[in-house]
Write a protein that holds these residues in place. Structure first.
Motif, mmCIF file in Angstrom:
data_model
loop_
_atom_site.group_PDB
_atom_site.id
_atom_site.type_symbol
_atom_site.label_atom_id
_atom_site.label_comp_id
_atom_site.label_asym_id
_atom_site.label_seq_id
_atom_site.Cartn_x
_atom_site.Cartn_y
_atom_site.Cartn_z
ATOM 1 N N PRO A 102 -3.725 6.552 -17.141
ATOM 2 C CA PRO A 102 -4.976 5.986 -16.632
ATOM 3 C C PRO A 102 -4.839 5.322 -15.263
ATOM 4 C CG PRO A 102 -4.121 4.667 -18.457
ATOM 5 C CD PRO A 102 -3.319 5.926 -18.414
ATOM 6 N N LEU A 103 -3.639 4.856 -14.919
ATOM 7 C CA LEU A 103 -3.434 4.220 -13.609
ATOM 8 C C LEU A 103 -2.459 5.006 -12.733
ATOM 9 C CD1 LEU A 103 -3.304 0.496 -14.783
ATOM 10 C CD2 LEU A 103 -5.130 1.590 -13.467
ATOM 11 N N ASP A 104 -2.168 6.233 -13.130
ATOM 12 C CA ASP A 104 -1.296 7.089 -12.323
ATOM 13 C C ASP A 104 -2.072 7.566 -11.099
ATOM 14 O OD1 ASP A 104 0.423 6.677 -14.369
ATOM 15 O OD2 ASP A 104 0.721 8.783 -14.886
ATOM 16 N N ARG A 105 -1.686 7.047 -9.942
ATOM 17 C CA ARG A 105 -2.431 7.335 -8.713
ATOM 18 C C ARG A 105 -1.430 7.352 -7.563
ATOM 19 N NH1 ARG A 105 -6.159 4.639 -4.775
ATOM 20 N NH2 ARG A 105 -4.934 2.744 -5.080
ATOM 21 N N VAL A 106 -1.309 8.476 -6.906
ATOM 22 C CA VAL A 106 -0.345 8.602 -5.818
ATOM 23 C C VAL A 106 -0.958 7.959 -4.576
ATOM 24 C CG1 VAL A 106 1.071 10.187 -4.466
ATOM 25 C CG2 VAL A 106 0.555 10.700 -6.858
ATOM 26 N N SER A 107 -0.700 6.683 -4.452
ATOM 27 C CA SER A 107 -1.292 5.911 -3.353
ATOM 28 C C SER A 107 -0.618 4.544 -3.285
ATOM 29 C CB SER A 107 -2.801 5.744 -3.585
ATOM 30 O OG SER A 107 -3.413 5.043 -2.524
ATOM 31 N N ASP A 108 -0.615 3.958 -2.087
ATOM 32 C CA ASP A 108 -0.296 2.530 -1.904
ATOM 33 C C ASP A 108 1.119 2.124 -2.284
ATOM 34 O OD1 ASP A 108 -2.854 1.118 -0.933
ATOM 35 O OD2 ASP A 108 -3.566 2.425 -2.540
ATOM 36 N N LEU A 109 2.095 2.750 -1.645
ATOM 37 C CA LEU A 109 3.467 2.246 -1.677
ATOM 38 C C LEU A 109 3.578 1.252 -0.519
ATOM 39 C CD1 LEU A 109 6.408 2.108 -2.521
ATOM 40 C CD2 LEU A 109 6.825 4.218 -1.242
ATOM 41 N N ASN A 110 3.194 0.019 -0.784
ATOM 42 C CA ASN A 110 3.027 -0.975 0.275
ATOM 43 C C ASN A 110 4.071 -2.073 0.151
ATOM 44 O OD1 ASN A 110 0.721 0.582 0.615
ATOM 45 N ND2 ASN A 110 -0.593 -0.889 -0.431
ATOM 46 N N CYS A 111 4.220 -2.856 1.207
ATOM 47 C CA CYS A 111 5.133 -3.997 1.150
ATOM 48 C C CYS A 111 4.761 -5.034 2.203
ATOM 49 C CB CYS A 111 6.585 -3.552 1.347
ATOM 50 S SG CYS A 111 6.935 -2.840 2.961
ATOM 51 N N PHE A 112 5.078 -6.281 1.890
ATOM 52 C CA PHE A 112 5.071 -7.395 2.841
ATOM 53 C C PHE A 112 6.535 -7.749 3.119
ATOM 54 C CE2 PHE A 112 1.133 -8.833 0.333
ATOM 55 C CZ PHE A 112 0.234 -8.271 1.231
ATOM 56 N N PHE A 113 6.837 -8.137 4.359
ATOM 57 C CA PHE A 113 8.176 -8.669 4.612
ATOM 58 C C PHE A 113 8.146 -9.699 5.734
ATOM 59 C CE2 PHE A 113 7.719 -4.607 6.782
ATOM 60 C CZ PHE A 113 8.344 -4.731 8.019
ATOM 61 N N MET A 114 9.118 -10.601 5.672
ATOM 62 C CA MET A 114 9.204 -11.783 6.534
ATOM 63 C C MET A 114 7.915 -12.599 6.436
ATOM 64 S SD MET A 114 12.075 -10.633 7.069
ATOM 65 C CE MET A 114 12.861 -12.030 7.836
ATOM 66 N N ALA A 115 7.445 -12.786 5.213
ATOM 67 C CA ALA A 115 6.168 -13.461 4.960
ATOM 68 C C ALA A 115 6.367 -14.965 4.822
ATOM 69 C CB ALA A 115 5.528 -12.902 3.689
ATOM 70 N N THR A 116 5.559 -15.731 5.570
ATOM 71 C CA THR A 116 5.542 -17.183 5.458
ATOM 72 C C THR A 116 4.107 -17.665 5.560
ATOM 73 O OG1 THR A 116 5.832 -17.502 7.846
ATOM 74 C CG2 THR A 116 7.826 -17.491 6.492
ATOM 75 N N ASP A 117 3.884 -18.859 5.058
ATOM 76 C CA ASP A 117 2.589 -19.520 5.189
ATOM 77 C C ASP A 117 2.722 -20.581 6.290
ATOM 78 O OD1 ASP A 117 0.251 -20.963 5.021
ATOM 79 O OD2 ASP A 117 0.247 -21.051 2.831
ATOM 80 N N PRO A 118 2.027 -20.415 7.418
ATOM 81 C CA PRO A 118 2.175 -21.387 8.506
ATOM 82 C C PRO A 118 1.706 -22.790 8.136
ATOM 83 C CG PRO A 118 0.378 -19.859 8.972
ATOM 84 C CD PRO A 118 1.103 -19.329 7.775
ATOM 85 N N ASN A 119 0.943 -22.915 7.038
ATOM 86 C CA ASN A 119 0.461 -24.224 6.592
ATOM 87 C C ASN A 119 1.300 -24.812 5.463
ATOM 88 O OD1 ASN A 119 -1.859 -24.196 8.361
ATOM 89 N ND2 ASN A 119 -2.724 -22.643 6.990
ATOM 90 N N PHE A 219 12.119 -14.924 9.533
ATOM 91 C CA PHE A 219 12.469 -15.434 8.203
ATOM 92 C C PHE A 219 11.230 -15.316 7.312
ATOM 93 C CE2 PHE A 219 11.438 -18.895 11.103
ATOM 94 C CZ PHE A 219 10.376 -19.510 10.474
ATOM 95 N N GLY A 220 11.477 -15.360 6.011
ATOM 96 C CA GLY A 220 10.368 -15.294 5.063
ATOM 97 C C GLY A 220 10.712 -14.486 3.827
ATOM 98 N N TYR A 221 9.674 -14.106 3.096
ATOM 99 C CA TYR A 221 9.827 -13.422 1.813
ATOM 100 C C TYR A 221 9.477 -11.939 1.916
ATOM 101 C CZ TYR A 221 10.101 -17.996 -0.474
ATOM 102 O OH TYR A 221 10.474 -19.258 -0.866
ATOM 103 N N PHE A 222 10.042 -11.164 0.995
ATOM 104 C CA PHE A 222 9.684 -9.750 0.821
ATOM 105 C C PHE A 222 8.889 -9.601 -0.467
ATOM 106 C CE2 PHE A 222 10.356 -5.840 -1.487
ATOM 107 C CZ PHE A 222 10.000 -4.889 -0.552
ATOM 108 N N GLY A 223 7.884 -8.713 -0.444
ATOM 109 C CA GLY A 223 7.129 -8.435 -1.659
ATOM 110 C C GLY A 223 6.694 -6.984 -1.739
ATOM 111 N N PHE A 224 6.849 -6.378 -2.923
ATOM 112 C CA PHE A 224 6.212 -5.091 -3.185
ATOM 113 C C PHE A 224 4.720 -5.327 -3.324
ATOM 114 C CE2 PHE A 224 10.483 -4.358 -5.075
ATOM 115 C CZ PHE A 224 10.858 -3.267 -4.305
ATOM 116 N N ARG A 225 3.921 -4.447 -2.732
ATOM 117 C CA ARG A 225 2.472 -4.598 -2.774
ATOM 118 C C ARG A 225 1.835 -3.262 -3.172
ATOM 119 N NH1 ARG A 225 -2.002 -7.662 -3.531
ATOM 120 N NH2 ARG A 225 -3.739 -6.292 -3.037
ATOM 121 N N THR A 226 0.882 -3.302 -4.102
ATOM 122 C CA THR A 226 0.163 -2.087 -4.464
ATOM 123 C C THR A 226 -1.171 -2.459 -5.079
ATOM 124 O OG1 THR A 226 0.420 0.089 -5.496
ATOM 125 C CG2 THR A 226 1.093 -1.841 -6.812
ATOM 126 N N THR A 227 -1.952 -1.453 -5.418
ATOM 127 C CA THR A 227 -3.233 -1.683 -6.080
ATOM 128 C C THR A 227 -3.624 -0.447 -6.877
ATOM 129 O OG1 THR A 227 -5.560 -2.309 -5.735
ATOM 130 C CG2 THR A 227 -4.582 -0.898 -4.066
#
Length: 246
Positions: A102-119, A219-227
């Motif tokens: 039901p959620l098999d969808r070839v799409s959105d191999l995404n990522c964030f890297f060097m992620a920080t919150d300036p606040n 500097f910062g964090y890495f994250g796998f991202r998808t939807t």
């Protein structure tokens, strides 16, 4: 004699193990650097190094057959909880599952890297409920983003989020050629390099993005991202990069 042979075997084994922890990486024709393994996760034990954020309830991140399996019924980010410092190389394997689920969808191999919150001076943003897995929740962060096979596998994009709520993108970083998109049930070996001003993204040794950043995020964090997706990741590694001494 037996003791001598055992010692030789142990020394050779130690040599092989050490060799697996270091390698050289070519960034361009004039720049080759040393990569030293800093973190690795083959997902054979647990997910203690990871933290998932789901846009809506019902998403699942689990270990299955020695891989991290992500089942995302809406937006999902899975953060590696170690804070990374450039120069750095990030590698992993990812498969977009396409088996009729039901959620098999070839799409959105995404990522964030060097992620920080300036606040967020303490950089603890991945532990807050403010980031709820929806893509817009991350607009306030400083980060690099690659969306491979986004928009139903029609485009692959690179962005540098400045931390102001904007998501600028250069025209040359919106790629629609099929060679940059995804194929289901195949391994995508991803390699990300942040070395001084050089920001690179490879898939299966194909250099897709080669960005020169005059003000790099170091500097910062890495994250796998998808939807709305079903995928696995494996063989996650982070290497510290350094100049090779002459």
């Amino acid at each position: 004699m037996k003791t001598h042979s055992t010692l030789i075997l142990l020394l050779f084994t130690a040599y092989l193990l050490n060799a697996q922890k270091t390698k050289t990486v070519k960034i361009n024709d004039t720049l080759v650097v040393k990569a030293t393994l800093q973190y690795s996760d083959d997902f054979s034990n647990n997910l203690s190094n990871w933290q998932a954020q789901h846009e809506i309830a019902g998403g699942l991140v689990e270990i299955n057959n020695g891989k991290m399996e992500i089942t995302a019924n809406r937006g999902c980010t899975v953060w590696f909880t170690k804070y990374l410092q450039a120069p750095v190389l990030i590698e992993y394997d990812a498969v977009m599952i396409n088996e009729g689920g039901p959620l098999d969808r070839v799409s959105d191999l995404n990522c964030f890297f060097m992620a920080t919150d300036p606040n967020d001076a303490q950089s603890k943003f991945i532990n807050t409920g403010a980031l709820n897995g929806s893509l817009g929740a991350y607009n306030k962060l400083k980060l690099y983003y690659v969306g491979q096979g986004g928009r139903k596998n029609t485009t692959t994009r690179f962005r540098r989020y400045p931390g102001t709520g904007e998501r600028p993108m250069l025209p040359q970083h919106d790629l629609k050629d099929k060679k940059y998109l995804l194929t289901g049930n195949t391994v995508n070996h991803v390699k990300i390099i942040v070395y001084k001003n050089h920001i690179q993204y490879y898939r299966n040794n194909q250099l897709i993005f080669n960005f020169y950043d005059p003000e790099p995020l170091t500097f910062g964090y890495f994250g796998f991202r998808t939807t709305i997706n079903h995928m696995t990741t494996d063989n996650f590694k982070v290497y510290k990069l350094s100049k090779i001494k002459q």
